[in-house]
Enzyme design. Structure first.
Site, PDB file in Angstrom:
ATOM      1  N   ASN A 151       6.549  -0.476  -3.435  1.00 47.32           N
ATOM      2  CA  ASN A 151       6.777   0.737  -2.475  1.00 47.32           C
ATOM      3  C   ASN A 151       5.789   1.493  -2.859  1.00 47.32           C
ATOM      4  O   ASN A 151       5.944   2.289  -3.782  1.00 47.32           O
ATOM      5  CB  ASN A 151       8.220   1.154  -2.523  1.00 47.32           C
ATOM      6  CG  ASN A 151       8.376   2.353  -1.786  1.00 47.32           C
ATOM      7  OD1 ASN A 151       7.633   2.540  -0.967  1.00 47.32           O
ATOM      8  ND2 ASN A 151       9.459   3.197  -2.128  1.00 47.32           N
ATOM      9  N   LYS A 157       5.318   4.322  -1.348  1.00 49.66           N
ATOM     10  CA  LYS A 157       5.707   5.595  -0.646  1.00 49.66           C
ATOM     11  C   LYS A 157       4.475   6.311   0.107  1.00 49.66           C
ATOM     12  O   LYS A 157       3.729   5.499   0.602  1.00 49.66           O
ATOM     13  CB  LYS A 157       6.084   6.485  -1.590  1.00 49.66           C
ATOM     14  CG  LYS A 157       6.975   5.876  -2.539  1.00 49.66           C
ATOM     15  CD  LYS A 157       7.595   6.738  -3.576  1.00 49.66           C
ATOM     16  CE  LYS A 157       8.573   5.840  -4.594  1.00 49.66           C
ATOM     17  NZ  LYS A 157       9.709   6.923  -5.156  1.00 49.66           N
ATOM     18  N   HIS A 208      16.009   4.065   1.959  1.00 55.93           N
ATOM     19  CA  HIS A 208      15.388   4.691   0.710  1.00 55.93           C
ATOM     20  C   HIS A 208      16.309   5.961   0.468  1.00 55.93           C
ATOM     21  O   HIS A 208      16.401   6.622   1.438  1.00 55.93           O
ATOM     22  CB  HIS A 208      13.745   4.572   0.683  1.00 55.93           C
ATOM     23  CG  HIS A 208      13.689   4.803  -0.658  1.00 55.93           C
ATOM     24  ND1 HIS A 208      13.381   6.068  -1.328  1.00 55.93           N
ATOM     25  CD2 HIS A 208      13.011   4.043  -1.660  1.00 55.93           C
ATOM     26  CE1 HIS A 208      13.116   5.984  -2.495  1.00 55.93           C
ATOM     27  NE2 HIS A 208      12.471   4.751  -2.656  1.00 55.93           N
ATOM     28  N   GLU A 259      14.857   8.446  -0.483  1.00 52.67           N
ATOM     29  CA  GLU A 259      14.249   9.495  -0.196  1.00 52.67           C
ATOM     30  C   GLU A 259      14.311   9.851   1.190  1.00 52.67           C
ATOM     31  O   GLU A 259      14.327  10.905   2.058  1.00 52.67           O
ATOM     32  CB  GLU A 259      12.582   9.490  -0.356  1.00 52.67           C
ATOM     33  CG  GLU A 259      12.391   9.716  -1.953  1.00 52.67           C
ATOM     34  CD  GLU A 259      11.123   8.844  -2.444  1.00 52.67           C
ATOM     35  OE1 GLU A 259      10.394   8.070  -1.779  1.00 52.67           O
ATOM     36  OE2 GLU A 259      11.270   8.654  -3.819  1.00 52.67           O
ATOM     37  N   GLU A 262      19.351   1.090  -6.065  1.00 55.55           N
ATOM     38  CA  GLU A 262      18.462   2.111  -6.542  1.00 55.55           C
ATOM     39  C   GLU A 262      19.210   3.269  -6.910  1.00 55.55           C
ATOM     40  O   GLU A 262      19.271   4.422  -6.362  1.00 55.55           O
ATOM     41  CB  GLU A 262      17.267   2.393  -5.698  1.00 55.55           C
ATOM     42  CG  GLU A 262      16.609   1.351  -5.354  1.00 55.55           C
ATOM     43  CD  GLU A 262      14.850   1.561  -4.939  1.00 55.55           C
ATOM     44  OE1 GLU A 262      14.197   1.345  -5.568  1.00 55.55           O
ATOM     45  OE2 GLU A 262      14.957   2.653  -4.068  1.00 55.55           O
ATOM     46  N   GLY A 303      11.492   7.325  -9.848  1.00 63.75           N
ATOM     47  CA  GLY A 303      10.272   8.256 -10.244  1.00 63.75           C
ATOM     48  C   GLY A 303      10.481   9.318 -11.418  1.00 63.75           C
ATOM     49  O   GLY A 303       9.808  10.180 -11.506  1.00 63.75           O
ATOM     50  N   SER A 350      12.371   3.178 -11.879  1.00 63.01           N
ATOM     51  CA  SER A 350      11.388   3.106 -12.935  1.00 63.01           C
ATOM     52  C   SER A 350      11.247   1.936 -13.615  1.00 63.01           C
ATOM     53  O   SER A 350      11.194   1.681 -15.055  1.00 63.01           O
ATOM     54  CB  SER A 350      11.891   4.345 -14.063  1.00 63.01           C
ATOM     55  OG  SER A 350      11.853   5.446 -13.296  1.00 63.01           O
TER      56      SER A 350
HETATM   57  C1  PEP Z   1      11.347   3.276  -5.403  1.00 66.28           C
HETATM   58  O1  PEP Z   1      10.545   4.189  -4.837  1.00 66.28           O
HETATM   59  O2  PEP Z   1      12.031   2.531  -4.898  1.00 66.28           O
HETATM   60  C2  PEP Z   1      11.144   3.260  -6.785  1.00 66.28           C
HETATM   61  C3  PEP Z   1      12.071   2.678  -7.287  1.00 66.28           C
HETATM   62  O3  PEP Z   1      10.269   4.197  -7.442  1.00 66.28           O
HETATM   63  P1  PEP Z   1      10.025   4.197  -9.093  1.00 66.28           P
HETATM   64  O4  PEP Z   1       9.811   2.576  -9.442  1.00 66.28           O
HETATM   65  O5  PEP Z   1       8.611   4.937  -9.089  1.00 66.28           O
HETATM   66  O6  PEP Z   1      11.160   4.579  -9.803  1.00 66.28           O
END
Ligand code: PEP
Length: 245
Positions: A6, A8, A89, A91, A161, A167, A205
């Site tokens: 992703n 973003k 997501h 976000e 998630e 992040g 992460s």
């Molecule tokens: C994400 O944006 O779905 C995500 C898991 O980000 P990150 O791997 O940076 O934590």
């Protein structure tokens, strides 16, 4: 196993030209790979990705067409080469007020256009600390599925998630992630025969140094990867860990 990147709101034409050829050239092994890029980059990426890397978007409208300024329909995504779309997501939930019902309708719109929705669920740190993580995540899943009909487990993907791990560099322990995936798996089995076999990706992460341990867990069927999906070597290393599983 699935590994879906992703991007973003990151990336550029320069990154596309550096990342995609190397990804396609060096990817090996038995793993389903996807890359979800910002909308404007879909056409360029569609022309560069080979068959075993699926292109994806990071959101989709619940509507097919109409006066919805700024929205992008699933049909438009499909026309531009997308095969996957992330929906719900954290976000989008946090900054755009997306509800479970809306997310379910977005998943339905994606599927109707032949796009595989990746439905995201996850709890905040406060919810985990107050012992409500499982309840929150199951409530999200149930409410999304109330709006989303499907006939086979192959039609969509679920991503767990934990918001506190996205992040932040803070990864859920394998035991924490596995426990939630097992809970989700149980709920999917109760939901329907078609839901039982849905693949559940972990996101939060994921990096080359923790991917293999996560992928070894019984109910973790892959990863949704943010930050590490912007570095082609890291992304390839995560794909290789998935292929080894
Ligand atoms: C994400 O944006 O779905 C995500 C898991 O980000 P990150 O791997 O940076 O934590």
């Amino acid at each position: 196993m699935y590994v879906v990147g992703n991007w973003k709101m990151h990336g550029s034409q320069a990154l596309i030209h550096q990342f995609l050829p190397k990804l396609c050239e060096q990817l090996s092994g038995d793993v389903n790979v996807g890359l979800c890029v910002p909308f404007p980059y879909l056409p360029a990426c569609a022309g560069m990705l080979s068959g075993n890397v699926k292109l994806g978007a990071q959101d989709v409208s619940e509507h097919q067409t109409g006066a919805y300024t700024g929205e992008v329909s699933a049909g438009m995504l499909a026309e531009n080469g997308a095969k996957l779309a992330i929906v719900g997501h954290s976000e989008r939930r946090e900054y755009h007020g997306e509800t479970n019902a809306l997310i379910g309708r977005k998943a339905a719109a994606a599927l109707a256009a032949g796009i595989t929705p990746i439905i995201c669920v996850g709890e905040t740190l406060a919810q985990r600390k107050s012992g409500r993580a499982e309840a929150v995540v199951l409530e999200q899943l149930d409410a999304v599925l109330a709006e989303f009909q499907f006939s086979s487990a192959r039609e969509w993907l679920l991503a767990y998630e934990p918001v506190w791990a996205i992040g932040t560099g803070e990864v859920a322990t394998v035991a924490e992630a596995q426990a939630m995936h097992a809970t989700l798996r149980e709920r999917l089995a109760q939901h329907s025969e078609a839901a039982k076999g849905v693949s559940i990706l972990y996101g939060g992460s994921v990096k080359p140094d923790n991917a293999a341990a996560l992928f070894a867990a019984a109910d973790i069927n892959g990863a949704l990867v943010g930050g590490a999906a912007l570095k082609v070597n890291d992304f390839l290393a995560i794909c290789a860990a998935a292929a080894d599983e």
